[in-house]
Scaffold this active site. Sequence first.
Site, PDB file in Angstrom:
ATOM      1  N   ASP A 457       0.848  -1.186   0.000  1.00 30.63           N
ATOM      2  CA  ASP A 457       0.000   0.000   0.000  1.00 30.63           C
ATOM      3  C   ASP A 457       0.893   1.249   0.000  1.00 30.63           C
ATOM      4  O   ASP A 457       1.810   1.367   0.826  1.00 30.63           O
ATOM      5  CB  ASP A 457      -0.913   0.003   1.229  1.00 30.63           C
ATOM      6  CG  ASP A 457      -2.011   1.025   1.098  1.00 30.63           C
ATOM      7  OD1 ASP A 457      -1.736   2.207   1.338  1.00 30.63           O
ATOM      8  OD2 ASP A 457      -3.135   0.656   0.763  1.00 30.63           O
ATOM      9  N   GLU A 500      -4.711   2.513  -4.200  1.00 31.99           N
ATOM     10  CA  GLU A 500      -3.254   2.491  -4.164  1.00 31.99           C
ATOM     11  C   GLU A 500      -2.714   1.184  -3.594  1.00 31.99           C
ATOM     12  O   GLU A 500      -1.560   1.143  -3.148  1.00 31.99           O
ATOM     13  CB  GLU A 500      -2.737   3.689  -3.339  1.00 31.99           C
ATOM     14  CG  GLU A 500      -3.070   3.646  -1.844  1.00 31.99           C
ATOM     15  CD  GLU A 500      -4.409   4.243  -1.518  1.00 31.99           C
ATOM     16  OE1 GLU A 500      -4.602   4.670  -0.369  1.00 31.99           O
ATOM     17  OE2 GLU A 500      -5.281   4.311  -2.400  1.00 31.99           O
TER      18      GLU A 500
END
Length: 591
Positions: A457, A500
């Site tokens: 992430d 993301e």
Amino acid sequence: MARLLSRIWPGVAMAALAFCAITQPSFASATDHAGFLDETESLRTKDHPQYVQRLAQLHQEASSLTTSEQWHLRYLDAWEAMFEGEYTKSESQFNEIIDHSGDPVLAAKSSALLLNNLAINRRYEEAFALANRLTTSLPVATDSLARSMLVSNLSQMFNMAGQTDLAIKYADMAENSIPAGETDCHPALIKAAALYNGKRLTSSSRDLQRAVDTCVAARESVGTNSALLLMGSLFLDEGQPSKTMALLDRIGPSLRINHYSPHDQSAQLQRAQAYAKLGNDEEARKAALAVLAMNGPDDISEWLKEAYDVLYRVEKRQGNTAAALSYYEHFVAQDKGYLNDISVRSLAYEVSQQHQMVQNLATESLSKQNRILRLQQSLDANTVSTGRLYIALLLVSLASIALLLFRVKRSQLRFKRMSTLDGLTGILNHQHFMSEAERILRVQEKKLGSACLISIDLDHFKQVNDTYGHAMGDIVLQHTVAVLQDELRPIHIFARLGGEEFGILLVGCTSSQAMATAQRLCVAIEGSPVEDDGRVVSLSVSVGVASTDRCGFELSRLCREADAALYRAKRAGRNRVVADTDTENDTLSAA
């Protein structure tokens, strides 16, 4: 704020329901049922409480209605069921009117509203298939009211599919086919919505002000509220939260009278975002929690995603780390679900276009075959040379058909490949990654192999979007993928899981090897800042690692353990790697 139509579209769609009534003269007597029905229809969004009262009165006198008047009453009942959110009931009623009423105008109006019904319920393939049929029927739609409703709803469907130019084209067609006695409130509103979705609208745009003015003049409260909520969203996009608050206070009484859920949610969300921007965290929290209360535990929507984002930011500013992390997890889940819904919408549109193309080619093929047969009959009486010409023409026709079918097949294969890849980064998408990972894990389990799942992430990615804009955010995601691909082997399964977040399945890899690989990826990202147009953005990632040696070969458990390790990495300060065997104090920093 994401400039997406989903926060506005349900309100615009319901405003469309008002656009099938022609203003009638005042009701003269209880026996003038046809006039009373028409006048009742015109009150649906102008004075909804009175509309409900009139429906009750009509049902008391139902036995004295003619057959056509009873079908008209069923149509009004179907509209009310849809307004109240009883979509299954209204769908059945609309289909009954389309199939059995024998009234082409009622059937066309019901078809247009059925299109909305299917779209609101995310039955996109059926909705776009119906849209194709309605598009084909437009040339024979002679009733101005029915035609106007059809093109209005087609505009909204193309807007949902991201086809902005087509949506604007049909909105203009709706404006040019307004029936006598109607206003251009709805055509102006759907055009403004299409421009908004195409990022071509500002709070001062003439098209938006025209939608507001025409709906106010027409006393269409639902349409007016849709246009003003659209303006409030634009004020937030432009950094003017005070104007948004003033606008919401202005339309508050109208929202309470109509009590239409999509508008209520939009208004509460805008209040939460405006309060957050103004620094009033307590009121922002209340408004965002009100949005959550309007939805079920399993709902996925843009409203919920943005509400969780507000709550995450508020709790983060207040220093409530545990609450902030919990809301962030909910935000990520909503973001994934919302992105998947957009992908399904776009894919359904492309599939419907492909089906339409195949049908057109089949029709063209049959037409060509008929022409060939007629040509054969005329050539039977001719000379051998004429027969040779016929054979040549036949071969050319068959070759043309084969070429067309080949192109269609190639196009279908291309769309199938597109459905497995993420549109922005070009790597596998979430759905294909999960199915491929399941298959590989089953193979590894049978041959007593091993595998590891890495969950990655980007740290503080929302700050990149907020500081530099979404265009820079897209560049950062593409750059991150390029850096990670340089460090991975072709055998590794690499995908964007949403937003993301990325996932990597390492095949035939031990836990220690996976940790080394993850550490190398973390270092590579930190050492590769993004440079664009003189701006430099430093990057880092938090990484969670899970191994089949510890978790077994069940993909769902691997995902849970990798995500848990990822969140421990975030809580430990980010920019580090954490394995499923690590505790809160045993983390690896990338530094």
